[in-house]
Motif scaffolding. Structure first.
Motif, PDB file in Angstrom:
ATOM      1  N   GLY A  16     -13.624 -13.967  18.442  1.00 51.93           N
ATOM      2  CA  GLY A  16     -13.426 -12.563  18.117  1.00 51.93           C
ATOM      3  C   GLY A  16     -14.657 -11.937  17.477  1.00 51.93           C
ATOM      4  O   GLY A  16     -15.004 -10.787  17.752  1.00 51.93           O
ATOM      5  N   HIS A  17     -15.328 -12.696  16.629  1.00 55.64           N
ATOM      6  CA  HIS A  17     -16.567 -12.229  16.003  1.00 55.64           C
ATOM      7  C   HIS A  17     -17.613 -11.947  17.080  1.00 55.64           C
ATOM      8  O   HIS A  17     -18.308 -10.912  17.035  1.00 55.64           O
ATOM      9  CB  HIS A  17     -17.074 -13.291  15.028  1.00 55.64           C
ATOM     10  N   ALA A  18     -17.741 -12.846  18.067  1.00 59.55           N
ATOM     11  CA  ALA A  18     -18.695 -12.642  19.158  1.00 59.55           C
ATOM     12  C   ALA A  18     -18.344 -11.404  19.977  1.00 59.55           C
ATOM     13  O   ALA A  18     -19.229 -10.624  20.358  1.00 59.55           O
ATOM     14  CB  ALA A  18     -18.745 -13.877  20.051  1.00 59.55           C
ATOM     15  N   PHE A  19     -17.055 -11.200  20.254  1.00 64.00           N
ATOM     16  CA  PHE A  19     -16.630 -10.013  21.001  1.00 64.00           C
ATOM     17  C   PHE A  19     -17.023  -8.748  20.244  1.00 64.00           C
ATOM     18  O   PHE A  19     -17.580  -7.812  20.823  1.00 64.00           O
ATOM     19  CB  PHE A  19     -15.116 -10.027  21.217  1.00 64.00           C
ATOM     20  N   ALA A  20     -16.697  -8.719  18.951  1.00 61.92           N
ATOM     21  CA  ALA A  20     -16.999  -7.530  18.149  1.00 61.92           C
ATOM     22  C   ALA A  20     -18.500  -7.274  18.107  1.00 61.92           C
ATOM     23  O   ALA A  20     -18.962  -6.127  18.241  1.00 61.92           O
ATOM     24  CB  ALA A  20     -16.437  -7.694  16.740  1.00 61.92           C
ATOM     25  N   ALA A  21     -19.285  -8.330  17.924  1.00 65.13           N
ATOM     26  CA  ALA A  21     -20.748  -8.173  17.840  1.00 65.13           C
ATOM     27  C   ALA A  21     -21.311  -7.610  19.138  1.00 65.13           C
ATOM     28  O   ALA A  21     -22.171  -6.712  19.118  1.00 65.13           O
ATOM     29  CB  ALA A  21     -21.389  -9.520  17.519  1.00 65.13           C
ATOM     30  N   ASN A  22     -20.852  -8.111  20.280  1.00 67.92           N
ATOM     31  CA  ASN A  22     -21.355  -7.620  21.562  1.00 67.92           C
ATOM     32  C   ASN A  22     -20.932  -6.182  21.828  1.00 67.92           C
ATOM     33  O   ASN A  22     -21.710  -5.392  22.385  1.00 67.92           O
ATOM     34  CB  ASN A  22     -20.889  -8.535  22.697  1.00 67.92           C
ATOM     35  N   LEU A  23     -19.727  -5.829  21.430  1.00 66.57           N
ATOM     36  CA  LEU A  23     -19.280  -4.445  21.599  1.00 66.57           C
ATOM     37  C   LEU A  23     -20.123  -3.495  20.747  1.00 66.57           C
ATOM     38  O   LEU A  23     -20.523  -2.412  21.202  1.00 66.57           O
ATOM     39  CB  LEU A  23     -17.800  -4.326  21.227  1.00 66.57           C
ATOM     40  N   LEU A  24     -20.429  -3.905  19.528  1.00 70.51           N
ATOM     41  CA  LEU A  24     -21.264  -3.088  18.656  1.00 70.51           C
ATOM     42  C   LEU A  24     -22.659  -2.918  19.239  1.00 70.51           C
ATOM     43  O   LEU A  24     -23.230  -1.815  19.207  1.00 70.51           O
ATOM     44  CB  LEU A  24     -21.341  -3.711  17.258  1.00 70.51           C
ATOM     45  N   LYS A  25     -23.218  -3.990  19.786  1.00 65.19           N
ATOM     46  CA  LYS A  25     -24.558  -3.911  20.390  1.00 65.19           C
ATOM     47  C   LYS A  25     -24.592  -2.919  21.545  1.00 65.19           C
ATOM     48  O   LYS A  25     -25.637  -2.312  21.828  1.00 65.19           O
ATOM     49  CB  LYS A  25     -24.981  -5.292  20.904  1.00 65.19           C
ATOM     50  N   LYS A  26     -23.452  -2.740  22.218  1.00 64.33           N
ATOM     51  CA  LYS A  26     -23.401  -1.869  23.387  1.00 64.33           C
ATOM     52  C   LYS A  26     -22.841  -0.490  23.065  1.00 64.33           C
ATOM     53  O   LYS A  26     -22.476   0.266  23.971  1.00 64.33           O
ATOM     54  CB  LYS A  26     -22.619  -2.563  24.502  1.00 64.33           C
ATOM     55  N   ALA A  45     -22.778  -4.023   8.551  1.00 64.53           N
ATOM     56  CA  ALA A  45     -24.090  -3.365   8.646  1.00 64.53           C
ATOM     57  C   ALA A  45     -24.405  -2.943  10.072  1.00 64.53           C
ATOM     58  O   ALA A  45     -25.176  -1.995  10.299  1.00 64.53           O
ATOM     59  CB  ALA A  45     -25.182  -4.293   8.115  1.00 64.53           C
ATOM     60  N   ALA A  46     -23.826  -3.640  11.054  1.00 63.73           N
ATOM     61  CA  ALA A  46     -24.045  -3.304  12.463  1.00 63.73           C
ATOM     62  C   ALA A  46     -23.124  -2.199  12.945  1.00 63.73           C
ATOM     63  O   ALA A  46     -23.238  -1.754  14.097  1.00 63.73           O
ATOM     64  CB  ALA A  46     -23.864  -4.545  13.330  1.00 63.73           C
ATOM     65  N   GLY A  47     -22.189  -1.763  12.081  1.00 66.86           N
ATOM     66  CA  GLY A  47     -21.321  -0.649  12.435  1.00 66.86           C
ATOM     67  C   GLY A  47     -19.844  -0.945  12.473  1.00 66.86           C
ATOM     68  O   GLY A  47     -19.030  -0.047  12.718  1.00 66.86           O
ATOM     69  N   LEU A  48     -19.446  -2.202  12.226  1.00 62.27           N
ATOM     70  CA  LEU A  48     -18.024  -2.536  12.244  1.00 62.27           C
ATOM     71  C   LEU A  48     -17.290  -1.872  11.086  1.00 62.27           C
ATOM     72  O   LEU A  48     -17.756  -1.914   9.939  1.00 62.27           O
ATOM     73  CB  LEU A  48     -17.838  -4.050  12.135  1.00 62.27           C
ATOM     74  N   THR A  49     -16.153  -1.268  11.384  1.00 66.00           N
ATOM     75  CA  THR A  49     -15.246  -0.799  10.340  1.00 66.00           C
ATOM     76  C   THR A  49     -14.257  -1.921  10.075  1.00 66.00           C
ATOM     77  O   THR A  49     -13.433  -2.252  10.933  1.00 66.00           O
ATOM     78  CB  THR A  49     -14.493   0.471  10.772  1.00 66.00           C
ATOM     79  N   ALA A 130     -19.682 -16.913  24.565  1.00 64.52           N
ATOM     80  CA  ALA A 130     -19.128 -15.672  24.014  1.00 64.52           C
ATOM     81  C   ALA A 130     -20.199 -14.878  23.285  1.00 64.52           C
ATOM     82  O   ALA A 130     -20.292 -13.650  23.413  1.00 64.52           O
ATOM     83  CB  ALA A 130     -17.968 -15.984  23.081  1.00 64.52           C
ATOM     84  N   GLU A 131     -21.023 -15.560  22.508  1.00 70.87           N
ATOM     85  CA  GLU A 131     -22.086 -14.879  21.769  1.00 70.87           C
ATOM     86  C   GLU A 131     -23.096 -14.231  22.702  1.00 70.87           C
ATOM     87  O   GLU A 131     -23.686 -13.194  22.365  1.00 70.87           O
ATOM     88  CB  GLU A 131     -22.782 -15.867  20.837  1.00 70.87           C
ATOM     89  N   ASN A 132     -23.277 -14.809  23.886  1.00 70.24           N
ATOM     90  CA  ASN A 132     -24.240 -14.296  24.866  1.00 70.24           C
ATOM     91  C   ASN A 132     -23.591 -13.437  25.947  1.00 70.24           C
ATOM     92  O   ASN A 132     -24.229 -13.136  26.960  1.00 70.24           O
ATOM     93  CB  ASN A 132     -24.988 -15.458  25.506  1.00 70.24           C
TER      94      ASN A 132
END
Length: 287
Positions: A16-26, A45-49, A130-132
């Motif tokens: 789930g962390h990887a999913f959220a991180a990739n969505l934020l990057k995009k 810091a990357a924008g997650l609420t 997932a991270e990639n």
């Protein structure tokens, strides 16, 4: 291009962390919730609420991803948030929770919130893919109403395979994981046999690489065995959970090898290997 949906991710463990991180990057607007809040704090810091409750996280979300530990936790969490879901929202259940829990979730949500689109969407892939954003999403459900979910799947994976009516994907996930589990046990035993004959893991891979048995997954796990580094991509204890789910769902099908693996892997977990990668079953056999 249509506007990006707002996404809530329930469960910020490794996947789930990887999913959220990739969505934020995009560029997606992402809300997250985890029972242990600290698991999502590095993404703020990357924008997650980061929300204090699952219900708070899903308010106003177009797509809700559930990536939780097991069926009981998933059902409890979805029951808690179903009244907070916005009209016409999509719930994508992406964890490996088994057939019984999936079918109950489908029926319960259809009865309580018929306006909500439920997509059964477990994935093929572990932590590093997932991270990639290299996982494969196995989706089932009403694809005609899944445009928002497909935007999300495209951002977190390399492709989506649609498999039919909701529930089909959770069944296929158990098939895929049964194959993976059987491969891992066979690889661990074959490596032990190779060692008995004086061969190294590199010797074994060189022979495999020369023919049709050269699965990239086997190469990765042989690398773990050679290095002795069993940092988990998939925890042994969760792989054991998936094996049990497959046996529970098998009905009258005879799966004696999987039954034997469950026995061995339970012994390995009891011996303290559960929090390591499932390749650590090799270490258990070597004791």
């Amino acid at each position: 291009m249509s506007q990006q949906p707002v996404v809530a991710v329930l469960g910020l463990g490794a996947m789930g962390h990887a999913f959220a991180a990739n969505l934020l990057k995009k560029g997606f607007t992402v809300r997250g919730w985890n029972r242990t809040r600290a698991k999502g704090e590095d993404l703020v810091a990357a924008g997650l609420t980061l929300s204090d409750s699952a219900a708070q996280a899903v308010e106003g979300a177009d797509v809700v991803i559930a990536m939780l530990a097991d069926g009981a936790t998933t059902r409890t969490t979805i029951n808690q948030v179903q009244n907070a879901l916005q009209q016409g929202a999509t719930v994508a259940q992406m964890g490996t929770i088994g057939v019984e829990a999936t079918d109950a979730l489908i029926a319960g949500l259809a009865a309580a919130r018929p306006d909500v689109v439920f997509i059964d969407a477990p994935v093929s892939g572990t932590k590093a893919p997932a991270e990639n954003a290299q996982i494969l999403v196995m989706a089932s459900g009403d694809r005609q109403r899944a445009q928002a979910a497909e935007q999300v799947f495209a951002a977190i994976g390399k492709g989506t395979q649609w498999l039919g009516a909701a529930g089909a994907s959770s069944r296929m996930k158990l098939v895929v994981n049964s194959w993976l589990i059987g491969l891992m046990q066979s690889l661990a035993e074959s490596t032990r046999l190779a060692e008995q004959f004086g061969f190294t893991t590199d010797d074994l891979w060189q022979v495999l690489e020369g023919g049709p048995l050269a699965a990239p997954y086997a190469k990765m796990k042989l690398g773990m065995i050679a290095s002795g580094d069993f940092t988990p991509q998939m925890h042994l204890i969760w792989a054991l959970k998936d094996a049990r789910l497959a046996l529970d769902a098998a009905g009258d099908a005879s799966l004696p090898a999987l039954e034997n693996i469950v026995d061995v892997w339970q012994q390995a977990v009891d011996a303290g290997y559960g929090e390591q990668d499932l390749a650590a079953v090799y270490q258990y056999l070597k004791r």
